[in-house]
Design an enzyme around this catalytic site. Structure first.
Site, mmCIF file in Angstrom:
data_model
loop_
_atom_site.group_PDB
_atom_site.id
_atom_site.type_symbol
_atom_site.label_atom_id
_atom_site.label_comp_id
_atom_site.label_asym_id
_atom_site.label_seq_id
_atom_site.Cartn_x
_atom_site.Cartn_y
_atom_site.Cartn_z
ATOM 1 N N HIS A 197 0.894 -1.262 -0.113
ATOM 2 C CA HIS A 197 -0.053 0.029 0.051
ATOM 3 C C HIS A 197 0.866 1.221 0.129
ATOM 4 O O HIS A 197 0.754 2.195 -0.979
ATOM 5 C CB HIS A 197 -0.859 -0.085 1.122
ATOM 6 C CG HIS A 197 -1.573 1.165 1.361
ATOM 7 N ND1 HIS A 197 -2.545 1.822 0.615
ATOM 8 C CD2 HIS A 197 -1.436 2.082 2.534
ATOM 9 C CE1 HIS A 197 -2.853 3.053 1.070
ATOM 10 N NE2 HIS A 197 -2.343 3.331 2.390
ATOM 11 N N HIS A 241 4.486 7.091 5.421
ATOM 12 C CA HIS A 241 3.403 7.545 5.940
ATOM 13 C C HIS A 241 2.476 6.847 7.039
ATOM 14 O O HIS A 241 1.859 7.459 8.163
ATOM 15 C CB HIS A 241 2.462 7.780 4.860
ATOM 16 C CG HIS A 241 1.169 6.965 4.335
ATOM 17 N ND1 HIS A 241 1.670 6.055 3.261
ATOM 18 C CD2 HIS A 241 0.047 6.334 4.707
ATOM 19 C CE1 HIS A 241 0.769 5.190 2.895
ATOM 20 N NE2 HIS A 241 -0.467 5.513 3.784
ATOM 21 N N GLU A 285 2.158 5.466 12.841
ATOM 22 C CA GLU A 285 0.928 5.093 13.275
ATOM 23 C C GLU A 285 1.050 3.616 13.570
ATOM 24 O O GLU A 285 0.375 3.297 14.802
ATOM 25 C CB GLU A 285 -0.142 5.519 12.319
ATOM 26 C CG GLU A 285 -1.582 5.020 12.446
ATOM 27 C CD GLU A 285 -2.219 5.772 13.692
ATOM 28 O OE1 GLU A 285 -2.926 5.007 14.446
ATOM 29 O OE2 GLU A 285 -1.802 6.889 14.149
ATOM 30 N N ASP A 286 1.572 2.726 12.774
ATOM 31 C CA ASP A 286 1.148 1.309 12.877
ATOM 32 C C ASP A 286 2.378 0.485 13.153
ATOM 33 O O ASP A 286 2.338 -0.745 13.204
ATOM 34 C CB ASP A 286 0.674 1.022 11.368
ATOM 35 C CG ASP A 286 -0.846 1.515 11.106
ATOM 36 O OD1 ASP A 286 -1.466 1.932 12.180
ATOM 37 O OD2 ASP A 286 -1.155 1.700 10.042
ATOM 38 N N ASP A 310 -3.399 8.365 -0.538
ATOM 39 C CA ASP A 310 -3.396 7.324 0.433
ATOM 40 C C ASP A 310 -5.205 6.938 0.128
ATOM 41 O O ASP A 310 -5.427 5.535 -0.034
ATOM 42 C CB ASP A 310 -3.617 7.690 1.803
ATOM 43 C CG ASP A 310 -3.909 6.780 2.630
ATOM 44 O OD1 ASP A 310 -3.200 5.405 2.793
ATOM 45 O OD2 ASP A 310 -4.643 7.037 3.494
ATOM 46 N N ASP A 335 -24.900 16.326 -23.607
ATOM 47 C CA ASP A 335 -23.199 16.480 -23.454
ATOM 48 C C ASP A 335 -22.858 15.589 -22.695
ATOM 49 O O ASP A 335 -22.259 15.789 -21.680
ATOM 50 C CB ASP A 335 -23.114 18.085 -23.044
ATOM 51 C CG ASP A 335 -24.075 18.360 -21.867
ATOM 52 O OD1 ASP A 335 -24.779 17.536 -21.402
ATOM 53 O OD2 ASP A 335 -23.778 19.173 -21.233
#
Length: 712
Positions: free
Chosen positions: A48, A72, A76-77, A139, A259
């Site tokens: 990812h 990124h 956090e993880d 993301d 259109d």
């Protein structure tokens, strides 16, 4: 998943001077930190971040942004820390990764208030470095591309967030391609049948007419050759969601939409843009009202282009956008155009306008006291706008969103002009304030000293700036009105116990009730957040029992069994002296209705629920609330005098709501606590005598049938 070498090769196509060693190091660090983690699809999680980095590299972003994409999710993880990222890479990259982490933690949900608060924080964070938002958008794009591995409920939640927040944000950043893809991916989840139906219609249309895009493109190339113009032409059918939205807006079926094809003509110069426009209009008939010149009047995100719609081959309408190569770069890349490279060197695109300025302006307007829902409305209005350009009498250009009114125009000039607006002229003709202004019109604002914003303006205004200014002014005006009303209510309550209201007494009461000053106390009383009895009780607790309606209830209804309780229906608000009937209700005991209540018709086929009851004779010490509807003149002191009249007749005002405000009259609903019909008629007669009261009547609302006032 692409390899580190493949990612570096992609970056080198636009930036040969890239720091390949740092890119490779970030790739290795990210892979190490995410080792053993997997996505819902079963793939290694690091696929990812790599995909997000590739999306940003395709947009020709700088090294710091690409590295941020690779890292990124590390803070956090994983076990990685801010200090570790700063030491290994740089403070710039650590700050960017930390910024993305904070945005990731702002999870949006179905709660509108929380969504608004998240939106507020998102923009506050974005104003510090726009690249944080670019990483977050990339993301979300990759997550939407791979959303099928999520649970259906989670898919729907993410798709709604994407449609409401991320897609319009991408568009506002000028990244139209990303907005269209995000919308289509969300549309695929939220309405798969609608999307498939449009795709099926396209397939059928192509079978019937052949490749229309290729034919029209060939026609245009021929006309450009005749005009001696060197251009590139690209044609395509519009995205399914774009067509679906047009169908909803125009309330037309697919077959009636004209259109659905769009073409882009990329020229070498500004002059060639207008020459190409002339060639197209000479060959095909232009559709009236569909020409826009965003070259002479660019959008706030830097977008420049000529837009026209013509009747092309076989009478089919086609949209044509004409712009130069530089304009096209901004139209495609949006804010990413600030980091564009040409021949390996960072170059400044003269047409690129930094949307950070828009975000900074928005952030400056954030007032922590603003209502969250109001802020969300303001932001959505800012993002979804499609501009029109109007002129002041002096010839200055004012940019407004489509559908804007003279009220928006006035506030766009200055808040003071907006507040004082009493009328407007469009192209020299006096028009109502709700008139929708159009491109090229001249607007003159008529002002008057002493004018203040009207409550109805919030429905007329379109721009976030105007709505915010109007609501702030109304709040201030309401505060002053509540203070005046509260002062009258407190004065009457003090007089009822033979005391005079002094500033010292009010300060003492305010301190006892936890309020910092007298005005805050009076405002709370006027807004019915605190009763006048509470104020009296805070100063004279022994005398407070004689104030207001807070007397212990006793059984006032005859005809009930000992184990039955009763409550007053709020649809008709029955009071002693009126004929009444009881309706048994599960959980509410017996609900007392006036005999002429409109709601009783609903129980005609349920006679077993009816009970014959009547009020107990004698003086009722229990007070009952009724609603009066009054129309009064908009003059100084009128409302205070009315409150005094009610207080002088031993009644209490428990709530007051303005339902209509006009320059000369106010219409309001007032909840009054009184004893019985005789008490009510005395008060209504006293009010009718006042020359400033145009009308007074009892207000009943069948819509409140499900609400009751508990008595015993």
């Amino acid at each position: 998943m692409i390899s580190a070498d493949d990612l570096i090769a992609l970056i080198r196509t636009y930036n040969p001077k890239t720091n390949a060693d740092m890119i490779a190091d970030a790739f290795a660090f990210g892979a190490e930190m995410h080792d053993g983690q997997f996505r819902h699809s079963g793939e290694p999680y690091f696929t990812h971040p790599v995909a997000v980095a590739a999306i940003l590299a395709e947009q020709q972003m700088d090294d710091a942004t690409v590295i941020t994409a690779l890292l990124h999710d590390t803070i956090e993880d994983t076990k990685a820390t801010y200090a570790e990222v700063e030491k290994r890479f740089s403070k710039e990259i650590a700050d960017l990764v930390d910024g993305v982490t904070k945005l990731t933690n702002l999870q949006l949900n179905s709660s509108e208030t929380k969504q608004a608060e998240n939106f507020r924080k998102l923009f506050m964070a974005t104003s510090r470095d726009l690249r944080v938002t670019l990483v977050k958008l990339a993301d979300r794009l990759h997550n939407m591309r791979t959303i099928k591995s999520m649970r259906p409920q989670k898919q729907a939640q993410k798709a709604r967030e994407t449609m409401d927040i991320y897609a319009p944000l991408a568009g506002r950043m000028g990244m139209q391609w990303m907005r269209e893809e995000l919308e289509d991916l969300a549309f695929r989840v939220l309405n798969p049948e609608g999307r498939n139906s449009i795709i099926r219609r396209f397939i059928t249309l192509q079978k019937e007419t052949g490749d229309v895009v290729e034919k029209i493109q060939a026609d245009m190339e021929l006309e450009m050759d005749k005009a001696g113009l060197s251009v590139d032409i690209y044609g395509r059918a519009k995205k399914p969601y774009s067509i679906w939205r047009k169908m909803q807006e125009k309330e037309q079926g697919f077959s009636r939409l004209s259109d659905i094809y769009g073409f882009r003509v990329i020229t070498q110069s500004d002059a060639d843009c207008y020459a190409a426009l002339g060639a197209i209009h000479q060959r095909w008939a232009a559709v009236p009202g569909r020409f826009k010149d965003y070259i002479s009047q660019p959008k706030t995100n830097g977008y420049r282009s000529l837009h026209t719609t013509v009747s092309g081959r076989d009478g089919k309408r086609v949209e044509v956008q004409i712009r130069t190569v530089e304009m096209h770069e901004v139209a495609e890349a949006g804010v990413a155009a600030h980091w564009s490279y040409r021949e390996g060197v960072r170059v400044e695109n003269r047409f690129a306008v930094d949307p950070a300025r828009w975000i900074a302006q928005l952030s400056e307007r954030l007032d922590e006291d603003h209502d969250h829902d109001e802020f969300l409305d303001m932001v959505k209005l800012e993002m979804y706008q499609d501009q029109v350009f109007c002129f002041t009498p002096k010839g200055d250009v004012i940019k407004l969103p489509r559908g804007a009114t003279p009220i928006d125009f006035a506030y766009a000039i200055h808040t003071r002009i907006g507040h004082a607006c009493v009328g407007a002229k469009v192209d020299g003709i006096r028009v109502p304030l709700w008139t929708r202004v159009k491109n090229g019109q001249s607007v003159e604002v008529i002002t008057a000293e002493g004018q203040t914003p009207q409550a109805t303006w919030t429905d007329i205004a379109v721009t976030g700036r105007a709505k915010t200014a109007i609501r702030r002014a109304l709040r201030e005006e309401d505060r002053e009105r509540f203070i005046r009303l509260g002062r009258e209510l407190v004065r009457v309550s003090f007089e009822n116990i033979g005391k005079e209201v002094t500033n010292k007494a009010l300060k003492t009461a305010g301190k006892s009730l936890g309020l910092s000053n007298v005005d805050d106390l009076l405002e709370r009383v006027g807004a019915a957040e605190i009763t006048s009895r509470e104020v009296v009780s805070a100063v004279f607790p022994d005398l407070a029992k004689s104030v207001g309606n807070e007397i212990e209830a006793r059984r006032a209804v005859i005809g009930l069994s000992p184990d039955q309780s009763h409550s007053r229906a709020q649809c008709c608000q029955p009071i002693p002296g009126e004929r009444i009937v009881g309706i048994t209700s599960r959980g509410e005991g017996v609900v007392v209705h006036a005999i002429d209540c409109e709601v009783l018709v609903n129980y005609e086929d349920q006679p077993e629920r009816w009970i014959d009851i009547h009020w107990q004779e004698g003086t009722h010490s229990v007070t009952n609330t009724i609603t009066l509807e009054l129309t009064i003149t908009n003059d100084a002191g009128v409302l205070g005098r009315i409150c005094s009249v009610i207080g002088e007749h031993d009644a209490n005002i428990s709530d007051l709501v303005f339902v209509d405000r006009k320059p000369d009259y106010f219409r309001l609903l007032m909840d009054v606590d009184l004893r019985d019909t005789e008490h009510m008629h005395i008060i209504m007669n006293a009010l009718e005598v006042d020359s400033n009261v145009a009308s007074v009547a009892r207000h009943r609302d069948p819509e409140r049938a499900g609400k009751v006032q508990r008595r015993s």
